[in-house]
Scaffold this motif. Structure first.
Motif, PDB file in Angstrom:
ATOM      1  N   LEU A  72     -51.470  65.483 -70.005  1.00 39.19           N
ATOM      2  CA  LEU A  72     -52.089  66.296 -71.046  1.00 39.19           C
ATOM      3  C   LEU A  72     -52.588  67.614 -70.471  1.00 39.19           C
ATOM      4  CD1 LEU A  72     -53.307  66.631 -73.920  1.00 39.19           C
ATOM      5  CD2 LEU A  72     -55.254  65.246 -73.144  1.00 39.19           C
ATOM      6  N   SER A  73     -52.108  68.731 -71.036  1.00 39.29           N
ATOM      7  CA  SER A  73     -52.525  70.063 -70.594  1.00 39.29           C
ATOM      8  C   SER A  73     -52.906  70.937 -71.777  1.00 39.29           C
ATOM      9  CB  SER A  73     -51.395  70.751 -69.815  1.00 39.29           C
ATOM     10  OG  SER A  73     -51.190  70.155 -68.562  1.00 39.29           O
ATOM     11  N   THR A  74     -53.674  71.990 -71.483  1.00 38.45           N
ATOM     12  CA  THR A  74     -53.937  73.028 -72.479  1.00 38.45           C
ATOM     13  C   THR A  74     -53.367  74.341 -71.963  1.00 38.45           C
ATOM     14  OG1 THR A  74     -56.109  73.605 -71.544  1.00 38.45           O
ATOM     15  CG2 THR A  74     -56.058  71.914 -73.273  1.00 38.45           C
ATOM     16  N   ALA A  75     -52.937  75.179 -72.894  1.00 44.78           N
ATOM     17  CA  ALA A  75     -52.383  76.493 -72.547  1.00 44.78           C
ATOM     18  C   ALA A  75     -53.160  77.553 -73.307  1.00 44.78           C
ATOM     19  CB  ALA A  75     -50.904  76.557 -72.902  1.00 44.78           C
ATOM     20  N   ARG A  76     -53.731  78.505 -72.568  1.00 43.18           N
ATOM     21  CA  ARG A  76     -54.588  79.548 -73.132  1.00 43.18           C
ATOM     22  C   ARG A  76     -53.825  80.866 -73.132  1.00 43.18           C
ATOM     23  NH1 ARG A  76     -59.574  77.527 -69.180  1.00 43.18           N
ATOM     24  NH2 ARG A  76     -59.802  75.480 -70.184  1.00 43.18           N
ATOM     25  N   ALA A  77     -53.175  81.144 -74.249  1.00 39.59           N
ATOM     26  CA  ALA A  77     -52.267  82.291 -74.317  1.00 39.59           C
ATOM     27  C   ALA A  77     -52.965  83.532 -74.843  1.00 39.59           C
ATOM     28  CB  ALA A  77     -51.066  81.965 -75.197  1.00 39.59           C
TER      29      ALA A  77
ATOM     30  N   TYR B 156     -45.088  76.998 -72.366  1.00 41.69           N
ATOM     31  CA  TYR B 156     -45.383  75.681 -72.941  1.00 41.69           C
ATOM     32  C   TYR B 156     -44.270  74.687 -72.613  1.00 41.69           C
ATOM     33  CZ  TYR B 156     -48.228  78.742 -75.997  1.00 41.69           C
ATOM     34  OH  TYR B 156     -49.074  79.693 -76.492  1.00 41.69           O
ATOM     35  N   LEU B 157     -43.029  75.143 -72.747  1.00 38.81           N
ATOM     36  CA  LEU B 157     -41.881  74.270 -72.490  1.00 38.81           C
ATOM     37  C   LEU B 157     -41.825  73.858 -71.020  1.00 38.81           C
ATOM     38  CD1 LEU B 157     -39.294  76.220 -74.672  1.00 38.81           C
ATOM     39  CD2 LEU B 157     -40.045  73.869 -75.085  1.00 38.81           C
ATOM     40  N   LEU B 158     -42.128  74.787 -70.128  1.00 39.08           N
ATOM     41  CA  LEU B 158     -42.125  74.476 -68.702  1.00 39.08           C
ATOM     42  C   LEU B 158     -43.235  73.498 -68.328  1.00 39.08           C
ATOM     43  CD1 LEU B 158     -41.367  77.989 -67.165  1.00 39.08           C
ATOM     44  CD2 LEU B 158     -39.992  75.924 -66.826  1.00 39.08           C
ATOM     45  N   ILE B 159     -44.433  73.716 -68.878  1.00 38.02           N
ATOM     46  CA  ILE B 159     -45.549  72.807 -68.597  1.00 38.02           C
ATOM     47  C   ILE B 159     -45.197  71.392 -69.051  1.00 38.02           C
ATOM     48  CG2 ILE B 159     -47.938  72.218 -69.181  1.00 38.02           C
ATOM     49  CD1 ILE B 159     -48.414  75.285 -69.523  1.00 38.02           C
ATOM     50  N   ALA B 160     -44.719  71.270 -70.299  1.00 36.86           N
ATOM     51  CA  ALA B 160     -44.379  69.951 -70.844  1.00 36.86           C
ATOM     52  C   ALA B 160     -43.292  69.274 -70.022  1.00 36.86           C
ATOM     53  CB  ALA B 160     -43.942  70.086 -72.298  1.00 36.86           C
ATOM     54  N   GLN B 161     -42.315  70.049 -69.596  1.00 40.34           N
ATOM     55  CA  GLN B 161     -41.215  69.490 -68.802  1.00 40.34           C
ATOM     56  C   GLN B 161     -41.706  68.991 -67.448  1.00 40.34           C
ATOM     57  OE1 GLN B 161     -38.637  72.387 -67.192  1.00 40.34           O
ATOM     58  NE2 GLN B 161     -37.191  70.939 -66.319  1.00 40.34           N
ATOM     59  N   GLN B 162     -42.462  69.831 -66.734  1.00 44.54           N
ATOM     60  CA  GLN B 162     -42.832  69.491 -65.365  1.00 44.54           C
ATOM     61  C   GLN B 162     -43.853  68.356 -65.293  1.00 44.54           C
ATOM     62  OE1 GLN B 162     -43.554  72.721 -62.656  1.00 44.54           O
ATOM     63  NE2 GLN B 162     -42.043  74.043 -63.632  1.00 44.54           N
ATOM     64  N   GLN B 163     -44.753  68.274 -66.272  1.00 46.30           N
ATOM     65  CA  GLN B 163     -45.741  67.195 -66.229  1.00 46.30           C
ATOM     66  C   GLN B 163     -45.204  65.889 -66.815  1.00 46.30           C
ATOM     67  OE1 GLN B 163     -49.131  68.537 -68.544  1.00 46.30           O
ATOM     68  NE2 GLN B 163     -48.192  67.945 -70.494  1.00 46.30           N
ATOM     69  N   TYR B 164     -44.005  65.933 -67.392  1.00 44.89           N
ATOM     70  CA  TYR B 164     -43.391  64.747 -67.982  1.00 44.89           C
ATOM     71  C   TYR B 164     -43.251  63.637 -66.939  1.00 44.89           C
ATOM     72  CZ  TYR B 164     -40.023  62.037 -70.794  1.00 44.89           C
ATOM     73  OH  TYR B 164     -39.378  61.052 -71.511  1.00 44.89           O
ATOM     74  N   ASP B 165     -42.854  63.984 -65.741  1.00 43.68           N
ATOM     75  CA  ASP B 165     -42.680  63.012 -64.669  1.00 43.68           C
ATOM     76  C   ASP B 165     -43.650  63.208 -63.513  1.00 43.68           C
ATOM     77  OD1 ASP B 165     -40.491  61.440 -65.675  1.00 43.68           O
ATOM     78  OD2 ASP B 165     -39.174  63.154 -65.283  1.00 43.68           O
ATOM     79  N   ASP B 166     -44.541  64.194 -63.643  1.00 41.71           N
ATOM     80  CA  ASP B 166     -45.481  64.467 -62.556  1.00 41.71           C
ATOM     81  C   ASP B 166     -46.857  64.744 -63.145  1.00 41.71           C
ATOM     82  OD1 ASP B 166     -46.897  65.232 -60.349  1.00 41.71           O
ATOM     83  OD2 ASP B 166     -45.528  66.824 -59.725  1.00 41.71           O
ATOM     84  N   LYS B 167     -47.677  63.713 -63.205  1.00 39.20           N
ATOM     85  CA  LYS B 167     -48.987  63.821 -63.850  1.00 39.20           C
ATOM     86  C   LYS B 167     -49.926  64.784 -63.120  1.00 39.20           C
ATOM     87  CE  LYS B 167     -52.384  60.705 -65.951  1.00 39.20           C
ATOM     88  NZ  LYS B 167     -52.168  61.199 -67.331  1.00 39.20           N
ATOM     89  N   SER B 168     -49.644  65.053 -61.853  1.00 38.46           N
ATOM     90  CA  SER B 168     -50.498  65.958 -61.087  1.00 38.46           C
ATOM     91  C   SER B 168     -50.422  67.393 -61.611  1.00 38.46           C
ATOM     92  CB  SER B 168     -50.122  65.939 -59.609  1.00 38.46           C
ATOM     93  OG  SER B 168     -48.848  66.528 -59.391  1.00 38.46           O
ATOM     94  N   ILE B 169     -49.397  67.684 -62.417  1.00 38.90           N
ATOM     95  CA  ILE B 169     -49.221  69.034 -62.971  1.00 38.90           C
ATOM     96  C   ILE B 169     -50.223  69.317 -64.088  1.00 38.90           C
ATOM     97  CG2 ILE B 169     -47.608  70.506 -64.294  1.00 38.90           C
ATOM     98  CD1 ILE B 169     -46.849  70.247 -61.390  1.00 38.90           C
ATOM     99  N   GLU B 170     -50.722  68.279 -64.761  1.00 42.29           N
ATOM    100  CA  GLU B 170     -51.562  68.502 -65.947  1.00 42.29           C
ATOM    101  C   GLU B 170     -52.824  69.288 -65.601  1.00 42.29           C
ATOM    102  OE1 GLU B 170     -52.686  64.697 -67.545  1.00 42.29           O
ATOM    103  OE2 GLU B 170     -54.131  64.295 -65.954  1.00 42.29           O
ATOM    104  N   GLY B 171     -53.297  70.042 -66.583  1.00 37.68           N
ATOM    105  CA  GLY B 171     -54.497  70.849 -66.393  1.00 37.68           C
ATOM    106  C   GLY B 171     -54.589  71.902 -67.480  1.00 37.68           C
ATOM    107  N   SER B 172     -55.366  72.937 -67.237  1.00 42.92           N
ATOM    108  CA  SER B 172     -55.484  74.073 -68.160  1.00 42.92           C
ATOM    109  C   SER B 172     -54.823  75.285 -67.522  1.00 42.92           C
ATOM    110  CB  SER B 172     -56.954  74.380 -68.461  1.00 42.92           C
ATOM    111  OG  SER B 172     -57.562  73.293 -69.131  1.00 42.92           O
ATOM    112  N   TYR B 173     -54.047  76.012 -68.325  1.00 40.51           N
ATOM    113  CA  TYR B 173     -53.283  77.136 -67.788  1.00 40.51           C
ATOM    114  C   TYR B 173     -53.440  78.382 -68.661  1.00 40.51           C
ATOM    115  CZ  TYR B 173     -50.852  73.723 -64.842  1.00 40.51           C
ATOM    116  OH  TYR B 173     -50.553  72.750 -63.925  1.00 40.51           O
ATOM    117  N   ASN B 174     -53.799  79.500 -68.017  1.00 45.81           N
ATOM    118  CA  ASN B 174     -53.740  80.799 -68.682  1.00 45.81           C
ATOM    119  C   ASN B 174     -52.294  81.247 -68.785  1.00 45.81           C
ATOM    120  OD1 ASN B 174     -56.529  81.036 -68.904  1.00 45.81           O
ATOM    121  ND2 ASN B 174     -56.737  82.214 -67.018  1.00 45.81           N
ATOM    122  N   VAL B 175     -51.946  81.867 -69.912  1.00 44.64           N
ATOM    123  CA  VAL B 175     -50.594  82.388 -70.115  1.00 44.64           C
ATOM    124  C   VAL B 175     -50.719  83.810 -70.655  1.00 44.64           C
ATOM    125  CG1 VAL B 175     -48.369  82.055 -71.228  1.00 44.64           C
ATOM    126  CG2 VAL B 175     -49.786  80.063 -70.669  1.00 44.64           C
ATOM    127  N   GLY B 176     -50.502  84.786 -69.792  1.00 44.40           N
ATOM    128  CA  GLY B 176     -50.652  86.170 -70.210  1.00 44.40           C
ATOM    129  C   GLY B 176     -49.677  87.082 -69.487  1.00 44.40           C
TER     130      GLY B 176
END
Length: 361
Positions: A182-187, A236-256
């Motif tokens: 589970l991640s959040t994206a702050r665009a 968003y698509l990259l975050i969802a893809q990469q954390q699909y099999d790697d839970k360590s990727i989840e977190g909050s991400y700025n997107v600007g």
């Protein structure tokens, strides 16, 4: 990256909106199986109707405040991936309807996460919030993901609350003994073809031109991180893809955007007018206007280092691509073909900044 989404079951809230419609179109091209859950489009025209999204996805007319309906739809569909875009997204509207704004943006997030908690198929979730979640100190450097959350106006604050709700649900239910990432994206602020929303600079410019009226800016000196809509959708698509099999990727991400994309509203309007041709804008600040941030910038080091996402498009190209789409639409061209060309050029990895722009009237 889009190959990953072929045959994936993707659940999208807010699929009838501007970002949501573009996301549906991109994932349709990628071959995903999509169910959308949203209110009907709130603009006429709408990108949702222009793209005929209802004929491409399983489109459910639903309110994210309705927990039981959302749970039923999600449990029946059994998605692999969830993108949460549904929201009341307008700052000035949040001053008029604060209760609705908080109900939608806070309890809507609770309802989504509760639905996911009751759906064992879900592996990857991205909650899209905003760059306005931070306590805005009007400083000259970009906010980082560990800065204090405390949006000023009801919209911004409701999105800060959505971030806190997401963190709480993750810590309480998903972080341990769960397959859900589970991640959040702050665009930042987005522009692009097909945005017909109120109180957004480019749509307001287009409406004025179509009506033969002056382009009026109420706050031309405010600085925002502007980017083309493809940029955050790619993130968003990259975050969802990469954390699909790697839970360590989840977190909050700025997107600007990069530094050059942080410009004043007046600068953006100048670029739009130059690209469109033979139009200008006037400064007409409102008396007793509601509070809106004057300066806002994001530090996107985290997503660049962890996800490997980088902006592909400079602000000049973002404006020209927006004008290209808009002129094509209002001149009656095959807008689906134009849209598909723009999507494929961007996601094919071409140098989007140097590709030619067609002369459209």
């Amino acid at each position: 990256m889009l190959d990953f989404y072929k045959n994936k079951k993707v659940f999208i809230t807010g699929h009838t909106g501007f970002k949501g419609s573009w996301l549906c179109e991109i994932l349709t091209i990628a071959g995903a199986d999509i169910t959308g859950f949203s209110l009907l489009p709130n603009t006429d025209p709408s990108l949702f109707d222009i793209f005929n999204i209802k004929d491409k996805v399983n489109s459910i007319n639903g309110d994210i405040r309705d927990l039981e309906k959302m749970k039923r739809v999600m449990c029946k569909f059994k998605p692999d991936i969830v993108f949460h875009l549904a929201a009341q997204p307008i700052v000035r509207e949040s001053y008029k309807n604060p209760v609705y704004t908080f109900e939608t943006n806070v309890m809507g997030t609770v309802n989504l996460l509760e639905s996911i908690r009751n759906c064992e198929s879900v592996r990857s979730v991205v909650n899209i919030t905003t760059d306005k979640v931070y306590k805005n100190n009007e400083w000259d450097w970009g906010y980082r993901e560990n800065e204090k959350l405390n949006g000023f106006d009801p919209y911004s604050n409701s999105k800060s609350c959505s971030e806190l709700v997401t963190s709480s649900y993750n810590n309480s239910f998903f972080k341990h003994n769960s397959n859900v990432s589970l991640s959040t994206a702050r665009a930042g602020n987005v522009i692009g073809g097909g945005d017909f929303s109120i109180d957004r600079i480019i749509p307001d410019c287009v409406r004025a031109i179509i009506k033969g009226e002056d382009i009026v800016l109420r706050n031309p000196y405010s600085i925002r991180p502007y980017q083309h809509v493809f940029e955050p959708l790619n993130a968003y698509l990259l975050i969802a893809q990469q954390q699909y099999d790697d839970k360590s990727i989840e977190g909050s991400y700025n997107v600007g955007p990069n530094e050059e994309g942080c410009i004043t509203t007046g600068n953006l309007a100048d670029m739009f007018c130059e690209s469109w041709g033979t139009v200008n804008w006037i400064n007409k600040a409102e008396i007793n206007a509601v509070h809106e941030a004057e300066f806002l910038k994001l530090d996107c080091s985290k997503i660049k280092n962890i996800i490997g996402w980088h902006p592909k498009m400079n602000i000049d190209k973002a404006v020209k691509l927006t004008v290209e789409w808009t002129k094509a639409y209002f001149s009656g061209e095959n807008i689906k073909k134009v849209s598909e060309e723009q999507i494929k050029a961007y996601f094919a990895g071409k140098n989007i900044n140097k590709s030619s722009i067609k002369n459209r009237i």
